[in-house]
Design an enzyme around this catalytic site. Sequence first.
Site, PDB file in Angstrom:
ATOM      1  N   HIS A  50      14.300   1.314  -1.226  1.00 53.45           N
ATOM      2  CA  HIS A  50      14.472   1.491   0.201  1.00 53.45           C
ATOM      3  C   HIS A  50      15.937   1.475   0.640  1.00 53.45           C
ATOM      4  CE1 HIS A  50      13.758   1.154   4.406  1.00 53.45           C
ATOM      5  NE2 HIS A  50      14.235  -0.051   4.493  1.00 53.45           N
ATOM      6  N   GLY A  64      25.287   8.805  10.400  1.00 54.46           N
ATOM      7  CA  GLY A  64      24.246   7.826  10.670  1.00 54.46           C
ATOM      8  C   GLY A  64      24.755   6.834  11.702  1.00 54.46           C
ATOM      9  N   GLY A  69      29.686  11.472   7.409  1.00 52.83           N
ATOM     10  CA  GLY A  69      28.373  10.862   7.659  1.00 52.83           C
ATOM     11  C   GLY A  69      28.210  10.571   9.142  1.00 52.83           C
ATOM     12  N   ARG A 119      12.109  -9.592   1.745  1.00 46.79           N
ATOM     13  CA  ARG A 119      11.562  -8.415   1.088  1.00 46.79           C
ATOM     14  C   ARG A 119      11.510  -8.543  -0.430  1.00 46.79           C
ATOM     15  NH1 ARG A 119      14.553  -3.848   4.825  1.00 46.79           N
ATOM     16  NH2 ARG A 119      13.164  -4.130   6.587  1.00 46.79           N
TER      17      ARG A 119
END
Lengths: 646, 247, 224
Positions: A408, A43, A41, A338
Amino acid sequence: MAKLNSKIPEGPLSRKWSNYKAEQRLVNPANKRKIDVIVVGTGLAGASASASLAEMGFNVKTFCYQDSPRRAHSIAAQGGINAAKNYQNDGDSVYRLFYDTIKGGDYRAREANVYRLAEVSGLIIDQCVAQGVPFAREYGGLLDNRSFGGAQVSRTFYARGQTGQQLLLGAYSALMRQVNKGTVKLFSRHEMLNLVVVDGKARGIIARDMVTGKIERHFGHAVVIATGGYGNAFFLSTNAMGSNGSAAWQVYKKGAFFSNPAYVQIHPTCIPVHGDFQSKLTLMSESLRNDGRIWVPKKKEDAEAIRAGKLKPTQIAEEDRDYYLERRYPAFGNLVPRDVASRAAKERCDAGYGVGSGLAVYLDFADAINRLGRKVVEERYGNLFQMYEKIVDDNPYETPMMIYPAIHYTMGGIWVDYELMTTIPGLYAIGEANFSDHGANRLGASALMQGLADGYFVLPYTIQNYLADDILTPRMTTNEKEFVDAEEEVTSRIDRMMQINGKLSVDHFHKKFGLQLWDLVGMARTKESLEKALVSFKEMRKAFWTDIKIPGSKDEFNPELEKAARVADFIEIGELMARDALMREESCGGHFREEHQTEEGEAQRNDEKYMFVSAWEYKGESQEPELHKEELIYENIKVAQRNYKK
Amino acid sequence: MDLTLKIWRQANATAKGKFETYTVKNISPDSSFLEMLDILNQQLIEDNIATPVCFDHDCREGICGMCGLYINGRAHGPDKGVTTCQLHMRKFKDGDTIVIEPWRAKPFPIIKDLVVDRTAFDKIIAAGGYVSVNTGGIPDANAIPISKKDADTAMDAAACIGCGACVASCKNASAMLFVAAKVSQFAHLPQGKVEAKERVKNMVSKMDEVGFGNCTNTGACEAECPKEISILHIAKLNREFFAAKIC
Amino acid sequence: MSNVFTFSIGKKLVMALMGLFLCAFLVVHLGINLALIFSSTTEAFNKAAHFMGTNPVVKAMEIGLFGGIFLHILYAAILTLKNWIARPVGYKIGNNQQTSFFSKYMVHTAVIVAIFLVLHLFDFYVKAKFQHGFVNDVVYDGKTYHDLGTLVLERFKIGWVVVVYVIALLGLGFHLIHGFQSAFQTMGLNHPVYTPIIKAVGYIYSVAVTLGFIAIPVAVYFFK
């Protein structure tokens, strides 16, 4: 329960990380050269970890499924990154960031990890600025901040609406610098399909070259999983199309415990679904809630008229609008966390006040435009407004935006100890892939912070504590039995998949599954829905293995095969999510059980029975996983009902 | 909407490719261009017509830079300032014929169908597209004030998503806008000044080496860039280059 | 300054500088030629041509001029070849971009100008310089000059010559419209405020030079 040792260092909270660093073992430079680390990965977490480890002298092999590390989905984060710099002199501190994060997480995160996160948050900003990340600045030349949900200070650093992009490009450029030096070997368009465990330790991975279809074995003294979350299980989410939970799921099946799979974040400000053909949902930055006001019509008949197209939102008089967040949560208003904002939107829509298709609420900038002028609003949110207009074909300067919650982020993930090591020695999980820092709900602008904290400032230290034992371990040839077996597992699974030859495309199936997952294990869950999910997902798993059709061959560039492998894992992940949600007889953060709510409809925790991290152990295909619990002990903050009203 | 699609199909890097014609029916004008291709692919698979059309895509919100199709003679299609994934079908008319081609450039060899290999961009970044700082041991973020103007200009350049539309739309297949965006970003920041000369030299040298064409200042890149990055940055790159090589 | 020309941007700098140098030459050339149509005799033109042909400074610059043309063409060829190699397979529907018309056809207009240049040099320059006796002599104030003016007037009385010249000069004009402002961009001189001015100047320059040159054969053909 003896199996879970979180290895939290001794000492008072504020000294734990320095104590750890003072006492940990290190690997000397000459020995670092002899050690290979695999990072999966690229990211924020993966790229920053790869770069940092390589700078220190380790040999790093970095894998990503995209054509370039710069594509990882961290790039899509818009709003910003939190750091306890207190540049605004508004009372911020490491402790306050720590406190806000624990509270925002609904008291389900590990204290020591979160405190460390808050402690290193400032360093991240320093690091990124040194790399040339163009953060927003004031006219005096110093860094600008904005505020975000769940906090009463302005501690969010940002680069227009592209903070994630800029931070990722910073980490990517650091990574490419090491590629240039030869210290990182980059494998792009490669997907990890299995973990290799030798003598109980993680020693390598099996990966597929996505261009040629070749299955490859790779050795590493340690393996780092930085593959993000599993939100795409729902098919419709704000994740990238390729984001997947497969690497995490493979290591789970090899013995790494999986924690809190039920904690899924539903972001309140996404562009609503508009058709069956839709492939993904687009997020509008939470920063919009700084100036936008969320409302639905006060009268049901108005809402109905709007849905029927007979009324326009601008025709609804001020007194007929229900600014429900401001009404219910006066202290935080539109800036509640949220999970709270998402649930409130769902509550209104379920009660029949939704607009658009019925599953949408308004985010209105009319007041902000009156107060600040259109120019200022344009400066702050111009690119977001433009994005909205491109997608919806509606001008948000004139009519309010429509938004609805969407999947999300996943707070749950692979269980890790304080060192970010999983239950498999030598296997690490960082960033969204692990479970550690956000509890049951993540605050806005904290994902970027956690990814970079893990990659730049935590893992490069803690991994040495493990690798110090490995300086004499020679590199393996990858011809060992464990590598051969792991490869065999992969090839036989692929062969099986290619032979199904059913009728449905993978996407078709994924949509069906995703919709069920959303309905049964989505924003509101009940015992009944979850039990139904457990039965249904088992059937879907069977159906998958008979109905799917994968054209082409396995020895070529074949996106259908890639998707099929991911969806097969998503179905199993969905099952574990339902199981975890069913076990957790309480509501907390992103996990909302309808049976457990206060009279006002707020989430009701059960601290007595559920103040623990669930950690599921895989027991084989035909057996139910075993639940382990890591008790959460709060020594430094008073656990309370979250209150965003006053 | 009913549409006719002429799509470039090529089995692998060495195979000979050709255009195939497909039709799709009942496409909603609200769907995105890639969703239209999803529908086509589902049709190709489930009706046993052909293997699905391969195309690169990931974030589908215009920021990752992975998608990139050459649609009716324009990189990312007829809309301005968007990537292919942000292009919506409302920009087309019922009954239209749409020609879809991959990026064409020698340094971007085709992998399959519409998928090209853009690692040439990574090579250019690896040659110098960074500030050489290691993790840790750095001064406080506010230690060096940077004027808002410079920070904003740097951000304008840094908005590049590396999609390759500049190369695809340039008649010379030049990568100058991509290289310029990175060079200009760092040239506007004090952090980047220290190794500015080495950076520009190495990046331009790599750009030439991997086989991109040369800029003839047509401005096609600027017109087609989904992030609307200005060729002012190319001029900046030229200045930086001369400062490094001549002054 | 070592090996700056091995880089693509270095080569382009040469093209830009040489291009602007040639632009300056065109102004001088035009100025002398205009003497031919604005004066009733060929005396002024012949005197100017004599000065240009004999003055040592100008002679030195003449070498520079040919060098400039050579380098401009050489680097254009190298860069263009590389551009072609950079896209071995073209588009089915190409060139639909939103760019200026003139910038797309620089190579084409360059070829027109180059062919014209050869013809033009053989037409006048070679004859005047190397073919003694081809040009008649005239005497002004006791000094002998080549009567180049009359030669030009004779040539431009032929219809097809005029047509060829007009077409070639239009090619030159198109080349200049993009080339002039492009040279500044290549030198790194692009500025939100000044570049529009440069572009306007370039446009005016290109149109003026082109019309000026075209006026000569046309005026000679019809009025002299």
